[in-house]
Scaffold this motif. Structure first.
Motif, PDB file in Angstrom:
ATOM      1  N   GLU A   1      46.108  51.229  36.372  1.00 18.02           N
ATOM      2  CA  GLU A   1      47.246  50.307  36.206  1.00 18.02           C
ATOM      3  C   GLU A   1      48.049  50.191  37.495  1.00 18.02           C
TER       4      GLU A   1
ATOM      5  N   ARG B   1      46.155  47.924  39.874  1.00 24.12           N
ATOM      6  CA  ARG B   1      46.272  46.520  39.444  1.00 24.12           C
ATOM      7  C   ARG B   1      47.660  45.957  39.789  1.00 24.12           C
ATOM      8  N   ARG B   2      48.701  46.755  39.569  1.00 32.98           N
ATOM      9  CA  ARG B   2      50.067  46.307  39.862  1.00 32.98           C
ATOM     10  C   ARG B   2      50.269  45.974  41.333  1.00 32.98           C
TER      11      ARG B   2
END
Length: 149
Positions: A123, A126-127
């Motif tokens: 995550e 991806r951020r």
């Protein structure tokens, strides 16, 4: 604050590698690897020190990635921040420093692998603009240390 890694970071490097990445590696071997890799132009090591105390809190280690099927880039071998300091923007700062270095060198990309169970890391990547483009298995054959056979 971004900075080079130093011999005085070895103890904290060893702790961060174990706590953040799950790799138990002695301080002596960490020191040997730091000395060797710091002198190798194919490796890029960038550390993060607390701006107020100077305490070493994390690092990124990348290697030049060259192949016959792609332009040159960086391959991230490690991005680690002490667990007590995660979520404070240190990892993002380290990656930004690596991206600046890649652009300055004219590299085409930065790639990295992240274990399938490290969902929080996925995550995070991806951020900050990284896409997970495939799933792989890692195959490894270990040899005994010092065995020349």
């Amino acid at each position: 604050m971004l900075r080079c890694l130093h011999d005085k970071d070895v103890s904290q490097l060893s702790i961060i590698n174990e706590l953040a990445l799950g790799y138990s590696f002695s301080e002596e071997k960490t020191a040997q690897q730091l000395t060797k890799l710091s002198a190798d132009d194919h490796h890029f090591l960038l550390g993060y020190g607390d701006p107020e105390t100077g305490e070493f809190l994390g690092y990124v280690h990348a290697q030049i990635y060259e192949s016959l099927y792609s332009p040159t880039g960086f391959n991230v071998l490690a991005l680690a921040v002490h667990p007590e300091h995660q979520g404070k923007g240190i990892g993002r700062c380290l990656i930004a420093g690596l991206e600046d270095e890649a652009k300055a060198r004219g590299y085409a990309f930065i790639r990295l692998n992240s274990a399938s169970h490290r969902l929080e890391a996925h995550e995070f990547y991806r951020r900050i603009g990284y896409d997970g483009d495939k799933t792989q298995l890692r195959f490894i054959k270990l040899f005994e240390e010092g065995n020349d056979d």
